[in-house]
Design an enzyme around this catalytic site. Structure first.
Site, PDB file in Angstrom:
ATOM      1  CG  ASN A 137      -0.329  -0.011   2.498  1.00 21.82           C
ATOM      2  OD1 ASN A 137       0.766  -0.544   2.646  1.00 21.82           O
ATOM      3  ND2 ASN A 137      -0.967   0.575   3.476  1.00 21.82           N
ATOM      4  CD  GLU A 159       4.978  -0.224  13.167  1.00 18.15           C
ATOM      5  OE1 GLU A 159       3.739  -0.220  13.386  1.00 18.15           O
ATOM      6  OE2 GLU A 159       5.808   0.169  13.994  1.00 18.15           O
ATOM      7  CB  CYS A 207      -1.727   0.542   8.373  1.00 23.88           C
ATOM      8  SG  CYS A 207      -0.430   1.752   8.184  1.00 23.88           S
ATOM      9  CD  GLU A 239       8.818   0.705  10.517  1.00 27.48           C
ATOM     10  OE1 GLU A 239       9.787   0.540   9.773  1.00 27.48           O
ATOM     11  OE2 GLU A 239       7.654   0.414  10.209  1.00 27.48           O
TER      12      GLU A 239
HETATM   13  P1  NAD Z   1       0.891  -9.234   3.720  1.00 25.34           P
HETATM   14  O1  NAD Z   1       1.175  -9.634   5.128  1.00 25.34           O
HETATM   15  O2  NAD Z   1       0.097 -10.143   2.886  1.00 25.34           O
HETATM   16  O3  NAD Z   1       2.240  -9.009   2.931  1.00 25.34           O
HETATM   17  C1  NAD Z   1       3.253  -8.146   3.419  1.00 25.34           C
HETATM   18  C2  NAD Z   1       4.585  -8.639   2.909  1.00 25.34           C
HETATM   19  O4  NAD Z   1       4.860  -9.912   3.514  1.00 25.34           O
HETATM   20  C3  NAD Z   1       4.649  -8.865   1.399  1.00 25.34           C
HETATM   21  O5  NAD Z   1       5.903  -8.482   0.923  1.00 25.34           O
HETATM   22  C4  NAD Z   1       4.477 -10.363   1.282  1.00 25.34           C
HETATM   23  O6  NAD Z   1       5.054 -10.908   0.130  1.00 25.34           O
HETATM   24  C5  NAD Z   1       5.206 -10.849   2.507  1.00 25.34           C
HETATM   25  N1  NAD Z   1       4.837 -12.195   2.957  1.00 25.34           N
HETATM   26  C6  NAD Z   1       3.700 -12.875   2.731  1.00 25.34           C
HETATM   27  N2  NAD Z   1       3.761 -14.096   3.310  1.00 25.34           N
HETATM   28  C7  NAD Z   1       4.967 -14.181   3.916  1.00 25.34           C
HETATM   29  C8  NAD Z   1       5.630 -15.170   4.694  1.00 25.34           C
HETATM   30  N3  NAD Z   1       5.058 -16.336   4.969  1.00 25.34           N
HETATM   31  N4  NAD Z   1       6.852 -14.886   5.162  1.00 25.34           N
HETATM   32  C9  NAD Z   1       7.436 -13.712   4.920  1.00 25.34           C
HETATM   33  N5  NAD Z   1       6.866 -12.746   4.182  1.00 25.34           N
HETATM   34  C10 NAD Z   1       5.643 -12.962   3.698  1.00 25.34           C
HETATM   35  O7  NAD Z   1       0.250  -7.770   3.794  1.00 25.34           O
HETATM   36  P2  NAD Z   1      -0.197  -6.853   2.549  1.00 25.34           P
HETATM   37  O8  NAD Z   1      -1.505  -7.358   2.096  1.00 25.34           O
HETATM   38  O9  NAD Z   1       0.894  -6.660   1.579  1.00 25.34           O
HETATM   39  O10 NAD Z   1      -0.369  -5.446   3.275  1.00 25.34           O
HETATM   40  C11 NAD Z   1      -1.535  -5.062   3.883  1.00 25.34           C
HETATM   41  C12 NAD Z   1      -1.372  -5.096   5.381  1.00 25.34           C
HETATM   42  O11 NAD Z   1      -0.280  -4.261   5.768  1.00 25.34           O
HETATM   43  C13 NAD Z   1      -2.553  -4.535   6.117  1.00 25.34           C
HETATM   44  O12 NAD Z   1      -2.905  -5.386   7.188  1.00 25.34           O
HETATM   45  C14 NAD Z   1      -2.068  -3.198   6.648  1.00 25.34           C
HETATM   46  O13 NAD Z   1      -2.701  -2.735   7.794  1.00 25.34           O
HETATM   47  C15 NAD Z   1      -0.648  -3.457   6.870  1.00 25.34           C
HETATM   48  N6  NAD Z   1       0.131  -2.225   6.868  1.00 25.34           N
HETATM   49  C16 NAD Z   1       0.605  -1.782   8.064  1.00 25.34           C
HETATM   50  C17 NAD Z   1       1.329  -0.604   8.129  1.00 25.34           C
HETATM   51  C18 NAD Z   1       1.867  -0.146   9.441  1.00 25.34           C
HETATM   52  O14 NAD Z   1       2.857   0.558   9.444  1.00 25.34           O
HETATM   53  N7  NAD Z   1       1.287  -0.530  10.554  1.00 25.34           N
HETATM   54  C19 NAD Z   1       1.586   0.123   6.982  1.00 25.34           C
HETATM   55  C20 NAD Z   1       1.084  -0.341   5.775  1.00 25.34           C
HETATM   56  C21 NAD Z   1       0.371  -1.537   5.730  1.00 25.34           C
END
Ligand code: NAD
Length: 475
Positions: A147, A244, A278, A456
């Site tokens: 995102n 995060e 998020c 962060e």
């Molecule tokens: P996701 O957890 O599906 O993916 C995040 C990353 O993790 C991607 O690069 C993905 O390829 C990787 N990933 C997936 N499975 C993995 C595994 N088994 N081991 C290691 N890495 C793996 O999340 P998303 O759909 O890309 O992002 C959306 C989420 O991110 C939402 O829940 C949102 O709230 C959160 N988000 C949080 C913040 C924050 O700072 N708190 C900021 C932006 C997004």
């Protein structure tokens, strides 16, 4: 095809990740090489080999490279913003803003590299001096979500490099373009081979390979489910970890709020960036005295939002980023209806001139705290209004969540704003501002299920990207 960056070399990989524009599925943004577990092992080995020299580089060397990268990002913000809007779907002004922020982050951490670190303390023992210094952690793995395709890679990579760590970055599959552009910029800014490695592809394959290859620290942003699994895996391997994760951020509207200001905060916080932040205000907790007026006005404004192609000048809300995300949003709309909430507007898939993942922003009223739309992170343009009897009730509802990233209150009362700031169980609190939209030079992060480990950004980033050494010197 755009390749992975491993040990200073651009390396291919199969199959290619086809990066498509969610505003127009016929528009292919680019093809990116998908790496495998062997590539990941090589990248970690390269980062390990590059660490001794990079960790001993002078602060000036690191500052110059980060500053050059920041300058290039800022100079190319329209081009990179266009790429970002094409691959992720946020509107062009939002995307350009995100790129500018990434540039500013590199500039900020160029300065942090130069800032004197450490303390000299008198010992409690005679003839002894104590020196407290900060050292880099080592090889740092970065896993980023879709995102914020450039800001999140920037706010992890910049402090990691500034403090002398070497990096292996695994960006989200959906948005490799911005991460690739960042790697290219860093490489050309003069980073020695192996200091920054980009490994693109599946998280399920590359995540375990990254941990198994022997990194020292992992910074992850993404979903709660992935984060929790990674935290357990890191604990088992003794890897320092920072997470995060999601949010279900409340915006409280007190009876004395300025109506138009509160509506603006809610509209922006809930729906801008297609609700894919998020820190989005997905729970609007409205006190009963202002409830009906607020809901009426917010419904009018929500229904008037212009959904469209991210690159079109008139667009206010771009497409949803992916088909699965859109299906998830529409599923929550159905669930909200089934659980008895009133859908005031939106919540439908839209067919526009180009084939894309368009959805009208959905506003629900009459929500109870138990409903899924009030409890679970949706990560799309779906907002739930909950009616509160008074401020105390609103505060209790705001804190009744497993998440704790951001929260907000709209009020004209200093007493209420202060009470909320002190009692909200969130890492970031906004007064008369949307819950989303933060500065780049101050700490970012949450509490409860939203975050784990040090904050962060800003100078607080040093807590994660450095380790403290205490030295005792006999005089
Ligand atoms: P996701 O957890 O599906 O993916 C995040 C990353 O993790 C991607 O690069 C993905 O390829 C990787 N990933 C997936 N499975 C993995 C595994 N088994 N081991 C290691 N890495 C793996 O999340 P998303 O759909 O890309 O992002 C959306 C989420 O991110 C939402 O829940 C949102 O709230 C959160 N988000 C949080 C913040 C924050 O700072 N708190 C900021 C932006 C997004």
């Amino acid at each position: 095809m755009h390749c992975n960056l491993i040990n200073g070399e651009w390396r291919g990989g199969q199959p290619a990740i086809v990066n498509r524009n969610p505003s127009d599925l016929d528009d292919v943004v680019g093809e990116y090489a998908s790496a495998g577990a062997d590539d990941m092992r090589e990248a970690v080995a390269a980062a390990r080999a590059a660490f001794p020299a990079w960790s001993r580089s002078t602060p000036q060397q690191r500052a110059d490279i980060l500053d050059a990268a920041g300058s290039e990002i800022l100079a190319r913000k329209i081009e990179l913003g266009t790429l970002l809007a094409r691959e992720e779907g946020k509107t062009l002004p939002e995307a350009i803003g995100e790129v500018a922020r990434a540039g500013q982050i590199f500039k900020f951490f160029a300065g942090e590299a130069l800032r004197a670190q450490g303390e000299l303390v008198d010992s409690v023992r005679p003839g002894v001096e104590v020196l407290i210094s900060r050292e880099p952690v080592g090889v740092v793995g970065l896993i980023t979500p879709w995102n914020f395709p450039i800001a999140i890679p920037a706010w992890k990579a910049a402090p990691a490099l500034a403090f002398g760590n070497t990096v292996v970055m695994k960006p989200a599959e959906l948005v490799p373009g911005s991460a690739w552009a960042l790697a290219d910029i860093l490489q050309r800014a003069g980073l020695p081979a192996g200091v920054f490695n980009l490994v693109m592809g599946s998280g399920r394959v590359l995540g375990p390979a990254l941990l198994d290859a022997g990194i020292d620290a992992l910074s992850f942003t993404g979903s709660q489910a992935t984060g929790e699994r990674l935290a357990a895996d890191c604990a088992a391997r003794g890897i320092k970890v920072q997470l995060e994760m999601g949010g279900k951020n409340p915006l409280v509207v007190a009876d004395d709020a300025k109506l138009e200001q509160a509506v603006e905060c809610a509209l922006n916080g809930a729906f801008y960036s297609t609700g894919q932040r998020c820190t989005a205000s997905s729970r609007l907790i409205v006190c009963s005295g202002i409830h009906d007026q607020f809901v009426g006005r917010l419904m009018e404004r929500t229904a008037a939002l212009r959904v469209g192609n991210a690159l079109a000048a008139e667009t206010q809300i771009g497409p949803v980023a992916s088909e699965s995300q859109l299906a998830g949003n529409l599923g929550y709309v159905e669930q909200g209806l089934a659980e008895g909430a009133s859908l005031l507007c939106g919540g439908e898939r839209l067919q526009l001139a180009t084939r894309g993942y368009y959805q009208s922003p959905a506003l629900f009223a009459g929500c109870t705290p138990q409903m899924a739309i009030s409890r679970e992170e949706i990560f799309g343009p779906v907002a739930a209004v909950l009616r509160a009897d008074d401020y105390e009730h609103a505060l209790a509802l705001a804190n009744d969540t497993p998440f704790g990233l951001a929260s907000g209150i709209c009020t004209q009362s200093l007493a209420l704003a202060t009470h909320f700031r002190r009692n909200s169980e969130a890492g970031m609190v906004m007064v008369n501002l949307p819950t989303a939209g933060v500065d780049y030079h101050v700490p970012f992060g949450g509490r409860k299920g939203s975050s784990h480990g040090p904050r962060e950004q800003g100078r607080y980033a040093a807590e994660f990207y450095t380790t403290v050494k205490t030295a005792y010197i006999g005089l």
